[in-house]
Design a protein around this motif. Structure first.
Motif, PDB file in Angstrom:
ATOM      1  N   GLU A  92     -36.051  33.650   8.855  1.00 52.45           N
ATOM      2  CA  GLU A  92     -35.440  34.690   8.582  1.00 52.45           C
ATOM      3  C   GLU A  92     -36.543  36.040   9.073  1.00 52.45           C
ATOM      4  O   GLU A  92     -36.080  37.444   9.688  1.00 52.45           O
ATOM      5  N   THR A  93     -37.383  36.029   7.863  1.00 49.70           N
ATOM      6  CA  THR A  93     -38.389  37.126   7.669  1.00 49.70           C
ATOM      7  C   THR A  93     -38.989  37.486   9.303  1.00 49.70           C
ATOM      8  O   THR A  93     -38.676  38.609   9.554  1.00 49.70           O
ATOM      9  N   ARG A  94     -39.076  36.720  10.033  1.00 50.16           N
ATOM     10  CA  ARG A  94     -39.945  37.372  11.418  1.00 50.16           C
ATOM     11  C   ARG A  94     -38.685  37.792  12.435  1.00 50.16           C
ATOM     12  O   ARG A  94     -39.000  38.858  12.956  1.00 50.16           O
ATOM     13  N   LEU A  95     -37.550  37.582  12.141  1.00 50.93           N
ATOM     14  CA  LEU A  95     -36.434  38.637  13.002  1.00 50.93           C
ATOM     15  C   LEU A  95     -36.373  39.503  12.453  1.00 50.93           C
ATOM     16  O   LEU A  95     -35.703  40.611  13.191  1.00 50.93           O
ATOM     17  N   GLY A  96     -36.785  39.820  11.393  1.00 54.46           N
ATOM     18  CA  GLY A  96     -36.257  41.079  10.376  1.00 54.46           C
ATOM     19  C   GLY A  96     -35.842  40.868   9.367  1.00 54.46           C
ATOM     20  O   GLY A  96     -37.067  40.767   8.193  1.00 54.46           O
ATOM     21  N   SER A  97     -34.622  40.471   9.223  1.00 59.20           N
ATOM     22  CA  SER A  97     -34.473  40.168   7.611  1.00 59.20           C
ATOM     23  C   SER A  97     -34.033  39.229   6.741  1.00 59.20           C
ATOM     24  O   SER A  97     -33.549  38.114   7.721  1.00 59.20           O
ATOM     25  N   CYS A  98     -34.805  38.248   5.632  1.00 56.21           N
ATOM     26  CA  CYS A  98     -33.869  36.742   5.142  1.00 56.21           C
ATOM     27  C   CYS A  98     -32.384  37.497   4.624  1.00 56.21           C
ATOM     28  O   CYS A  98     -32.236  38.244   4.115  1.00 56.21           O
ATOM     29  N   SER A  99     -31.477  36.021   4.709  1.00 55.06           N
ATOM     30  CA  SER A  99     -30.652  35.916   4.096  1.00 55.06           C
ATOM     31  C   SER A  99     -30.257  35.773   2.872  1.00 55.06           C
ATOM     32  O   SER A  99     -29.719  35.911   2.485  1.00 55.06           O
ATOM     33  N   GLY A 100     -31.428  35.977   2.066  1.00 55.56           N
ATOM     34  CA  GLY A 100     -31.041  34.973   0.725  1.00 55.56           C
ATOM     35  C   GLY A 100     -32.092  35.038   0.197  1.00 55.56           C
ATOM     36  O   GLY A 100     -33.988  35.268   0.614  1.00 55.56           O
ATOM     37  N   VAL A 101     -32.749  35.382  -1.603  1.00 55.14           N
ATOM     38  CA  VAL A 101     -33.183  35.506  -2.299  1.00 55.14           C
ATOM     39  C   VAL A 101     -33.205  34.500  -3.454  1.00 55.14           C
ATOM     40  O   VAL A 101     -32.622  34.175  -3.984  1.00 55.14           O
ATOM     41  N   SER A 102     -34.602  34.381  -4.104  1.00 60.45           N
ATOM     42  CA  SER A 102     -34.466  33.668  -5.428  1.00 60.45           C
ATOM     43  C   SER A 102     -34.463  34.695  -6.479  1.00 60.45           C
ATOM     44  O   SER A 102     -35.999  35.452  -6.233  1.00 60.45           O
ATOM     45  N   GLY A 103     -33.614  34.453  -7.408  1.00 64.82           N
ATOM     46  CA  GLY A 103     -33.984  35.592  -8.477  1.00 64.82           C
ATOM     47  C   GLY A 103     -34.500  35.821  -8.955  1.00 64.82           C
ATOM     48  O   GLY A 103     -35.046  36.908  -9.939  1.00 64.82           O
ATOM     49  N   GLU A 104     -35.348  34.858  -9.559  1.00 65.09           N
ATOM     50  CA  GLU A 104     -36.424  34.786 -10.622  1.00 65.09           C
ATOM     51  C   GLU A 104     -38.101  35.650 -10.054  1.00 65.09           C
ATOM     52  O   GLU A 104     -38.417  36.017 -11.319  1.00 65.09           O
ATOM     53  N   VAL A 105     -37.753  35.778  -9.140  1.00 61.38           N
ATOM     54  CA  VAL A 105     -39.231  36.458  -8.502  1.00 61.38           C
ATOM     55  C   VAL A 105     -38.970  36.914  -6.993  1.00 61.38           C
ATOM     56  O   VAL A 105     -39.023  37.245  -6.047  1.00 61.38           O
ATOM     57  N   PHE A 106     -38.057  38.097  -8.127  1.00 62.75           N
ATOM     58  CA  PHE A 106     -37.323  38.998  -6.849  1.00 62.75           C
ATOM     59  C   PHE A 106     -37.615  40.314  -6.779  1.00 62.75           C
ATOM     60  O   PHE A 106     -37.708  40.826  -8.217  1.00 62.75           O
ATOM     61  N   ALA A 107     -37.912  41.124  -5.853  1.00 63.57           N
ATOM     62  CA  ALA A 107     -37.732  42.662  -6.420  1.00 63.57           C
ATOM     63  C   ALA A 107     -37.474  43.405  -5.607  1.00 63.57           C
ATOM     64  O   ALA A 107     -37.125  43.857  -4.698  1.00 63.57           O
ATOM     65  N   ILE A 108     -37.280  45.030  -5.577  1.00 59.64           N
ATOM     66  CA  ILE A 108     -36.315  45.861  -5.195  1.00 59.64           C
ATOM     67  C   ILE A 108     -37.182  47.223  -5.633  1.00 59.64           C
ATOM     68  O   ILE A 108     -37.478  47.583  -6.437  1.00 59.64           O
ATOM     69  N   ARG A 109     -36.936  48.337  -4.408  1.00 59.44           N
ATOM     70  CA  ARG A 109     -37.378  49.345  -4.621  1.00 59.44           C
ATOM     71  C   ARG A 109     -36.683  49.587  -5.185  1.00 59.44           C
ATOM     72  O   ARG A 109     -35.163  49.936  -5.435  1.00 59.44           O
ATOM     73  N   LYS A 110     -37.237  51.349  -6.762  1.00 53.10           N
ATOM     74  CA  LYS A 110     -35.987  51.156  -7.839  1.00 53.10           C
ATOM     75  C   LYS A 110     -35.650  52.653  -7.368  1.00 53.10           C
ATOM     76  O   LYS A 110     -34.080  51.760  -8.187  1.00 53.10           O
ATOM     77  N   GLY A 111     -35.389  52.891  -6.313  1.00 51.90           N
ATOM     78  CA  GLY A 111     -34.342  53.837  -6.004  1.00 51.90           C
ATOM     79  C   GLY A 111     -33.205  53.059  -4.721  1.00 51.90           C
ATOM     80  O   GLY A 111     -32.165  53.740  -5.159  1.00 51.90           O
ATOM     81  N   LEU A 112     -32.946  52.088  -4.929  1.00 54.08           N
ATOM     82  CA  LEU A 112     -31.944  51.408  -4.593  1.00 54.08           C
ATOM     83  C   LEU A 112     -31.200  50.329  -4.886  1.00 54.08           C
ATOM     84  O   LEU A 112     -30.331  49.767  -4.286  1.00 54.08           O
ATOM     85  N   PHE A 113     -31.782  50.183  -6.223  1.00 52.74           N
ATOM     86  CA  PHE A 113     -31.049  49.365  -6.756  1.00 52.74           C
ATOM     87  C   PHE A 113     -29.627  49.749  -7.109  1.00 52.74           C
ATOM     88  O   PHE A 113     -29.493  51.306  -7.456  1.00 52.74           O
ATOM     89  N   GLU A 114     -29.361  48.805  -7.078  1.00 54.60           N
ATOM     90  CA  GLU A 114     -27.835  48.970  -7.332  1.00 54.60           C
ATOM     91  C   GLU A 114     -26.426  48.483  -8.372  1.00 54.60           C
ATOM     92  O   GLU A 114     -26.898  47.045  -7.694  1.00 54.60           O
ATOM     93  N   PRO A 115     -26.571  48.659  -9.192  1.00 53.70           N
ATOM     94  CA  PRO A 115     -25.522  47.486 -10.631  1.00 53.70           C
ATOM     95  C   PRO A 115     -24.342  46.719  -9.852  1.00 53.70           C
ATOM     96  O   PRO A 115     -23.667  47.316  -9.135  1.00 53.70           O
ATOM     97  N   ALA A 116     -24.588  45.762  -9.536  1.00 55.07           N
ATOM     98  CA  ALA A 116     -23.661  44.479  -8.984  1.00 55.07           C
ATOM     99  C   ALA A 116     -22.680  44.605  -9.795  1.00 55.07           C
ATOM    100  O   ALA A 116     -22.626  44.924 -11.705  1.00 55.07           O
ATOM    101  N   PRO A 117     -21.422  44.950  -9.651  1.00 56.82           N
ATOM    102  CA  PRO A 117     -19.990  45.075 -10.730  1.00 56.82           C
ATOM    103  C   PRO A 117     -19.534  44.049 -11.694  1.00 56.82           C
ATOM    104  O   PRO A 117     -20.280  43.151 -11.334  1.00 56.82           O
ATOM    105  N   GLY A 118     -19.469  44.206 -12.703  1.00 49.51           N
ATOM    106  CA  GLY A 118     -18.623  43.676 -13.813  1.00 49.51           C
ATOM    107  C   GLY A 118     -17.726  42.446 -13.073  1.00 49.51           C
ATOM    108  O   GLY A 118     -17.392  42.394 -12.050  1.00 49.51           O
ATOM    109  N   GLY A 119     -18.070  40.826 -13.442  1.00 53.80           N
ATOM    110  CA  GLY A 119     -18.043  39.669 -12.764  1.00 53.80           C
ATOM    111  C   GLY A 119     -18.178  39.226 -11.580  1.00 53.80           C
ATOM    112  O   GLY A 119     -18.022  37.825 -11.452  1.00 53.80           O
TER     113      GLY A 119
END
Length: 401
Positions: free
Chosen positions: A186-213
């Motif tokens: 998937e990454t070779r095609l451009g992007s992967c569609s799933g992540v592992s939450g325990e080893v996951f990195a994001i640009r701080k400026g793109l962080f968007e808190p998940a809504p409650g629930g």
């Protein structure tokens, strides 16, 4: 008609487990692999979510402090909201080594703890981790490297299961190798569609808190990055290790929650999914959502096969396609052997080569039982934003990690 329905159900299952990965491999060969610079070291915040983790938080912090990354460019923050065991005191004991604590007595769930801790994050990149996993020394470097490309908004590392955990550990480890193969293509095609939450990195400026629930917060964050037009890539060299669930039932509980989160994402697809990017939508549907249909495909194949035995067909056409004799009996016996092996793997054999072999069908069946339970839990409102810890191998009966 019975034979036609049977093969539709079979093709549904085959596409999800085999067809989609094979299509990815063929398409990915047309794309060049991306090589990332190994000397890119942006400021990174390692944010560790920890709820009542007194048994392993010290080991996690020692592992984090020993990572091969410039100490002056790595901030370590522990989000321990609601912890009422010794977790907070242990973390405070590392203050003189630079570890920071984000804590309040009120428990508002994992995402609530992360949201509060993010206000203290100083890194340009934030790496999310759990308390019960450990990183290889170069993991942060491997996760930081892809961010040298401006179009990369998030990176998922590789989840590995600690070896020597018996049949369940072997099956779980094989599953994550299978997932890794899909994410690479998937990454070779451009992007992967799933992540592992325990080893996951994001640009701080793109962080968007998940809504409650929101149940699967890591998936939500990854989808928001994709919706903004950025890439989410897989870094195979960023390795995280953790122990398998204590029992098969504990693993079903864990996967039930994940699948409830997938049903929730399907329900909220307009707000969560990158609908403006057709290729990614195909990947998400094939990789994540069609798996929710697999238990219905398995059940449908079994029932239509049984009907073909009770009401055998006659007439023209290929006997195999019509599910005429002897193929109706042959296929039915194969299915019965598969489910019998799954039953045996759950109840009779726990170790050895035969146990590992039997646990492959057991793992597949249990995964699909969890998918069905996930549907019932989501429809019944049993899964909330607060997460319940699952016992891991080597833990006591209290389930604290």
């Amino acid at each position: 008609m019975i034979g036609f329905l049977f093969w539709i159900f079979v093709l549904m299952v085959v596409y999800v487990y085999v067809g989609y990965p094979m299509l990815l491999m063929v398409m990915a060969k047309l794309r060049k692999k991306t090589v990332y610079p190994s000397d890119f070291t942006p400021k990174v915040t390692l944010l560790i979510a920890a709820f009542n983790e007194e048994k392993c938080i010290g080991q996690k912090l020692e592992n984090s402090l020993g990572l091969d990354y410039p100490a002056e460019r790595l901030q370590i923050v522990v989000a321990a909201d609601g912890s009422d065991d010794g977790t907070v005191e242990i973390v405070r004991g590392y203050a003189d080594r630079g570890v920071e604590l984000s804590y309040q007595a009120l428990r508002e769930g994992k995402m609530g703890a992360i949201n509060r801790a993010m206000t203290a994050a100083r890194g340009d990149i934030v790496v999310f981790s759990d308390a019960n996993n450990s990183y290889e020394a170069h993991t942060i470097r491997a996760m930081a490297a892809p961010f040298a490309l401006a179009e990369v908004g998030a990176v998922s590392g590789a989840k590995h299961i600690v070896k020597g955990e018996g049949a369940l550990g072997s099956s779980e480890g094989l599953y994550w190798k299978y997932e890794a193969c899909i994410k690479k293509q998937e990454t070779r095609l451009g992007s992967c569609s799933g992540v592992s939450g325990e080893v996951f990195a994001i640009r701080k400026g793109l962080f968007e808190p998940a809504p409650g629930g929101i149940i699967n917060d890591d998936f939500y964050m990854a989808m928001q990055v994709l919706r903004k037009g950025y890439r989410v890539v897989y870094a195979a060299d960023a390795r995280s290790f953790e122990r398998v669930s204590l029992t098969a039932q504990d693993e079903i509980i864990r996967r039930t929650r994940i699948n409830a989160g997938r049903y929730q994402a399907l329900h909220l697809w307009r707000k969560m999914l990158p609908v403006q990017r057709p290729m990614l939508m195909w990947q998400v549907i094939s990789h994540k959502f069609l798996r929710l249909l697999v238990p219905f495909g398995l059940l449908g194949a079994f029932l239509t096969n049984l009907l073909a035995i009770i009401f055998p067909t006659h007439g023209g056409g290929a006997p195999l396609f019509r599910l005429a004799g002897p193929f109706n009996w042959m296929l039915f016996i194969m299915q019965c052997v598969f489910y019998a092996a799954a039953w045996a793997g759950n109840r009779l054999i726990r170790s050895g080569a035969l146990g590992k072999l039997l646990y492959l069908p057991t793992f597949l069946v249990n995964s699909n039982v969890a998918a069905l339970q996930g549907l019932f839990h989501y429809v019944g409102g049993k899964e909330k934003g607060l997460w319940k810890k699952v016992r891991r191998a080597g833990e006591g009966e209290d389930g604290n990690g």
